[in-house]
Design a protein around this motif. Structure first.
Motif, short mmCIF file in Angstrom:
data_model
loop_
_atom_site.label_atom_id
_atom_site.label_comp_id
_atom_site.label_asym_id
_atom_site.label_seq_id
_atom_site.Cartn_x
_atom_site.Cartn_y
_atom_site.Cartn_z
N GLU A 133 0.83 -1.22 0.00
CA GLU A 133 0.00 0.00 0.00
C GLU A 133 0.86 1.26 0.00
O GLU A 133 0.62 2.19 -0.78
CB GLU A 133 -0.93 -0.01 1.21
CG GLU A 133 -1.86 1.19 1.24
CD GLU A 133 -2.81 1.16 2.44
OE1 GLU A 133 -3.36 2.23 2.75
OE2 GLU A 133 -3.00 0.08 3.05
N ILE A 134 1.87 1.30 0.85
CA ILE A 134 2.75 2.47 0.93
C ILE A 134 3.47 2.68 -0.40
O ILE A 134 3.53 3.80 -0.92
CB ILE A 134 3.75 2.31 2.09
CG1 ILE A 134 3.02 2.37 3.44
CG2 ILE A 134 4.84 3.39 2.02
CD1 ILE A 134 3.86 1.88 4.62
N MET A 135 4.01 1.61 -0.96
CA MET A 135 4.76 1.72 -2.22
C MET A 135 3.87 2.12 -3.39
O MET A 135 4.31 2.83 -4.29
CB MET A 135 5.48 0.41 -2.50
CG MET A 135 6.63 0.17 -1.53
SD MET A 135 7.29 -1.51 -1.55
CE MET A 135 7.82 -1.67 -3.23
N SER A 136 2.61 1.70 -3.38
CA SER A 136 1.71 2.09 -4.47
C SER A 136 1.35 3.57 -4.39
O SER A 136 1.18 4.24 -5.40
CB SER A 136 0.45 1.23 -4.47
OG SER A 136 -0.37 1.53 -3.37
N LYS A 137 1.28 4.11 -3.18
CA LYS A 137 0.97 5.54 -3.00
C LYS A 137 2.20 6.42 -3.23
O LYS A 137 2.06 7.57 -3.65
CB LYS A 137 0.46 5.79 -1.57
CG LYS A 137 -0.91 5.24 -1.30
CD LYS A 137 -1.31 5.55 0.14
CE LYS A 137 -2.64 4.97 0.50
NZ LYS A 137 -2.97 5.17 1.91
N PHE A 138 3.39 5.88 -2.94
CA PHE A 138 4.62 6.67 -3.01
C PHE A 138 5.70 5.88 -3.77
O PHE A 138 6.62 5.35 -3.17
CB PHE A 138 5.10 7.03 -1.60
CG PHE A 138 4.03 7.65 -0.75
CD1 PHE A 138 3.67 8.98 -0.95
CD2 PHE A 138 3.37 6.92 0.21
CE1 PHE A 138 2.67 9.56 -0.20
CE2 PHE A 138 2.36 7.48 0.98
CZ PHE A 138 2.01 8.81 0.77
N PRO A 139 5.56 5.80 -5.09
CA PRO A 139 6.46 4.94 -5.89
C PRO A 139 7.93 5.38 -5.90
O PRO A 139 8.79 4.57 -6.23
CB PRO A 139 5.85 4.99 -7.28
CG PRO A 139 5.03 6.23 -7.31
CD PRO A 139 4.56 6.45 -5.91
N ASP A 140 8.22 6.62 -5.53
CA ASP A 140 9.60 7.09 -5.57
C ASP A 140 10.37 6.85 -4.27
O ASP A 140 11.56 7.14 -4.21
CB ASP A 140 9.64 8.60 -5.90
CG ASP A 140 9.13 8.88 -7.30
OD1 ASP A 140 9.22 7.98 -8.15
OD2 ASP A 140 8.63 9.98 -7.53
N LEU A 141 9.72 6.32 -3.25
CA LEU A 141 10.41 6.17 -1.98
C LEU A 141 11.46 5.06 -2.05
O LEU A 141 11.35 4.14 -2.86
CB LEU A 141 9.44 5.95 -0.84
CG LEU A 141 8.65 4.66 -0.74
CD1 LEU A 141 9.45 3.55 -0.11
CD2 LEU A 141 7.42 4.90 0.10
#
Length: 127
Positions: free
Chosen positions: A68-76
Motif C-alpha cells: 500500500e505504501i509503495m503504491s501511494k509513493f512509488p519514488d520512496l
C-alpha cells in the motif's frame, strides 16, 4: 502496543516527528533534509545517495502495508516505523529488500545512514 488513538495508526505523533527530525539534525551523515509531505522526507547525505523516506506509526508493518505504501509513493526508497516499540514482519522486510527499499525500525535507521545501496537496504545493527 498500537496507538490507542485511531488518528495515529499510520500517522506518527508530532512528538515522534520532532524526535526523528532532531536525530537527523545531529547525525553526521545528514547534510540536509526536507519535509515533502506530512509523512515524507527527502534526506541528503554526505557522500551517499539521497533518501526518500516514508514515516509510519504502524505497530507492525506488514507485507500488505508495504504494498500500500509503495503504491501511494512509488519514488520512496526507505520506510521507517517511527516508535521504539514498533516493528515489521519478515515478509515485509524481504519484499522491501527485493524491491531495493530499506525497511527499518527507528533505531536501525540511524545506523543504516552510513551505508549506500545494498549495504543500506540490508543493514542490520550489531547486537
Amino acid at each position: 502496543m498500537p496507538d490507542a488513538n485511531p488518528k495515529y495508526k499510520d500517522l506518527p505523533r508530532p512528538s515522534s516527528i520532532d524526535f526523528f527530525e532532531n536525530g537527523l539534525k545531529s547525525h553526521k551523515m545528514v547534510d540536509s533534509f526536507e519535509k515533502i509531505k506530512e509523512q515524507q522526507y527527502k534526506i541528503v547525505r554526505t557522500g551517499k545517495s539521497d533518501l526518500y523516506v516514508y514515516l509510519t506509526n504502524l505497530y507492525i508493518v506488514s507485507l500488505a502495508d508495504t504494498h500500500e505504501i509503495m503504491s501511494k509513493f512509488p519514488d520512496l526508497n526507505c520506510i521507517i516505523t517511527i516508535c521504539n516499540y514498533n516493528s515489521y514482519s519478515n515478509k515485509a522486510k524481504k519484499f522491501c529488500t527485493e524491491n531495493k527499499i530499506g525497511l527499518f525500525e527507528h533505531s536501525e535507521f540511524y545506523g543504516a545512514l552510513y551505508y549506500d545501496n545494498n549495504k543500506f537496504i540490508n543493514y542490520e545493527p550489531k547486537e
